[in-house]
Write a protein that holds these residues in place. Structure first.
Motif, mmCIF file in Angstrom:
data_model
loop_
_atom_site.group_PDB
_atom_site.id
_atom_site.type_symbol
_atom_site.label_atom_id
_atom_site.label_comp_id
_atom_site.label_asym_id
_atom_site.label_seq_id
_atom_site.Cartn_x
_atom_site.Cartn_y
_atom_site.Cartn_z
ATOM 1 N N ALA A 1 75.068 -27.042 -97.395
ATOM 2 C CA ALA A 1 75.817 -26.494 -98.530
ATOM 3 C C ALA A 1 76.133 -27.588 -99.547
ATOM 4 O O ALA A 1 76.130 -27.343 -100.762
ATOM 5 N N ALA A 2 76.363 -28.796 -99.052
ATOM 6 C CA ALA A 2 76.571 -29.926 -99.959
ATOM 7 C C ALA A 2 75.286 -30.255 -100.710
ATOM 8 O O ALA A 2 75.314 -30.602 -101.904
ATOM 9 N N ASP A 3 74.140 -30.154 -100.039
ATOM 10 C CA ASP A 3 72.859 -30.386 -100.707
ATOM 11 C C ASP A 3 72.649 -29.417 -101.866
ATOM 12 O O ASP A 3 72.021 -29.761 -102.876
ATOM 13 N N ARG A 4 73.183 -28.203 -101.729
ATOM 14 C CA ARG A 4 73.040 -27.193 -102.781
ATOM 15 C C ARG A 4 74.117 -27.325 -103.860
ATOM 16 O O ARG A 4 74.126 -26.540 -104.814
ATOM 17 N N GLY A 5 75.027 -28.250 -103.681
ATOM 18 C CA GLY A 5 76.066 -28.467 -104.680
ATOM 19 C C GLY A 5 77.284 -27.582 -104.530
ATOM 20 O O GLY A 5 78.149 -27.556 -105.414
ATOM 21 N N GLU A 6 77.393 -26.841 -103.410
ATOM 22 C CA GLU A 6 78.544 -25.962 -103.222
ATOM 23 C C GLU A 6 79.816 -26.744 -102.921
ATOM 24 O O GLU A 6 80.924 -26.301 -103.242
#
Length: 404
Positions: free
Chosen positions: A222-227
């Motif tokens: 989710a961090a990789d997706r910027g969330e």
């Protein structure tokens, strides 16, 4: 009489009942119910003079404080200490001790990590482990329902689901014990548990390099997706570890204790296995493994017509609310057929326990496995309660079962 652990010198608001009750004492932990009744009967909002904090014990008022995060903040700490006055002792939490918008963003990530497809994938694995464990215990006939089942089962399946390494998992429960003790005063319970906890170790468990495939990596993705930020992902992994283990251990322990104490309810459950989920939730209401949490008042307001001041700490007596006769018929009776909708054993509102969905699944699977293998269950030795500033649970529950 002011407790030596009191952090505040506030006087009680005018016309608010003042009670000499210590909800962090051994006597209270052993038998909280008379004090719960006294607090409920005294009024919608009471003052605990030993700590100079307010408290709510009636169901309607506890639910009001739980659900109105604008007036009653978690961000200043869900324990006795106010982060704005006393600084921050605990490691930062992006969900338990946060309010919107930070809380909303974090909660969204965790909710997606525990989505129905993920839980469906986990369920088969969790069920197999429950069957294997219960089969072995039923063959033994006598065992400790806490150490051998309520603790052992979640410690086996949940860290696996998170993608944790196997080394060091025994540190999870001592850390949880310290965390929940830290929500109360810095008394002997807190000091003893702090000596056994490892802050550095629990921080390390959230890092990406220490995780294999599982819920932990879902959060990092989710961090990789910027969330969320990459610096926030380890904090959320740790938050899920804390939310998904200790509540489950105590909830399963409470359910087994209830069913062993009330054999008529075990008999009914055997006759109606579909009541496994309600039996688990009724144990949460009846025993309330999470007894209390604090909130901080953000502005002058009122509760049930009683004045409440900005900056005051309010202790929510979740367990007292769950046995409030104003809300529950025959509140002091364990009844697996009862509708428990609305109980506050997992909180309520935006801060409702994010790990409850896992706890319920694990509790149901343990009961399903027991129902297939056990005809009778009875207490077979001394029951030992474990004291904690926030949690209500057992250290030992010796039982004897009659296999089918």
């Amino acid at each position: 009489m002011l407790s030596p652990h009191a952090l505040y010198d506030s006087a009680p608001p005018p016309q608010v009942p003042v009670l000499d009750i210590d909800p962090f004492s051994a006597a209270f932990f052993d038998d909280p119910y008379p004090a719960h009744a006294a607090m409920r009967d005294a009024g919608p909002f009471v003052w605990l003079e030993r700590y100079n904090v307010g408290a709510v014990a009636r169901y309607a008022d506890v639910r009001e404080v739980l659900t109105d995060w604008g007036r009653f903040s978690s961000a200043r700490g869900v324990g006795m200490e106010d982060f704005e006055r006393h600084g921050r002792f605990r490691l930062p939490s992006l969900i338990l001790e946060a309010d919107p918008p930070l809380h909303s963003r974090s909660r969204g990530v965790l909710s997606r990590a525990l989505s129905p497809p993920v839980l469906k994938m986990l369920r088969a694995r969790f069920a197999t482990e429950a069957e294997t464990m219960v089969e072995a215990l039923a063959a033994r006939r006598r065992f400790d329902a806490i150490a051998d089942l309520a603790e052992r089962y979640p410690l086996r399946v949940f860290p696996d689901a998170m993608g944790m390494k196997r080394e060091g998992r025994e540190k999870l429960l001592p850390h949880a014990e310290m965390l929940f003790n830290s929500f109360g005063p810095r008394n002997a319970l807190f000091e003893a548990s702090r000596a056994k906890a490892s802050f550095e170790w629990i921080e390390e468990q959230g890092r990406r390099e220490n995780l294999s495939a599982g819920l932990g990596l879902v959060i990092h993705e989710a961090a990789d997706r910027g969330e969320i930020g990459h610096d926030e992902a380890p904090l959320l992994v740790r938050a899920l570890l804390q939310a998904g283990l200790d509540t489950t251990v105590n909830a399963i322990g409470a359910t087994l204790y209830c069913l062993a104490r009330f054999p008529d309810q075990w008999t009914r459950l055997r006759e109606e296995p579909a009541l496994a989920k309600p039996a688990f939730d009724e144990a949460i209401r009846f025993e309330s493994p999470v007894q209390t949490f604090f909130r901080t008042v953000t502005r002058d307001t009122e509760i049930g017509g009683a004045p409440v001041r900005e900056g005051d700490k309010i202790l929510m007596m979740l367990a007292a609310a769950n046995r409030d006769p104003r809300r529950w018929s025959e509140a002091d009776r364990y009844d697996i057929a009862r509708s428990t909708t609305g109980h506050v054993g997992f909180g309520s509102g935006i801060h409702q326990c994010v790990g409850q969905i896992l706890a319920r699944m694990e509790g149901e699977l343990v009961l399903d496995a027991l129902l297939r293998r056990v005809k009778r269950i009875r207490i077979a030795g001394e029951v030992v309660r474990r004291h904690n500033n926030t949690l209500r649970g057992l250290a030992s529950l010796p039982v004897e079962v009659e296999p089918l």
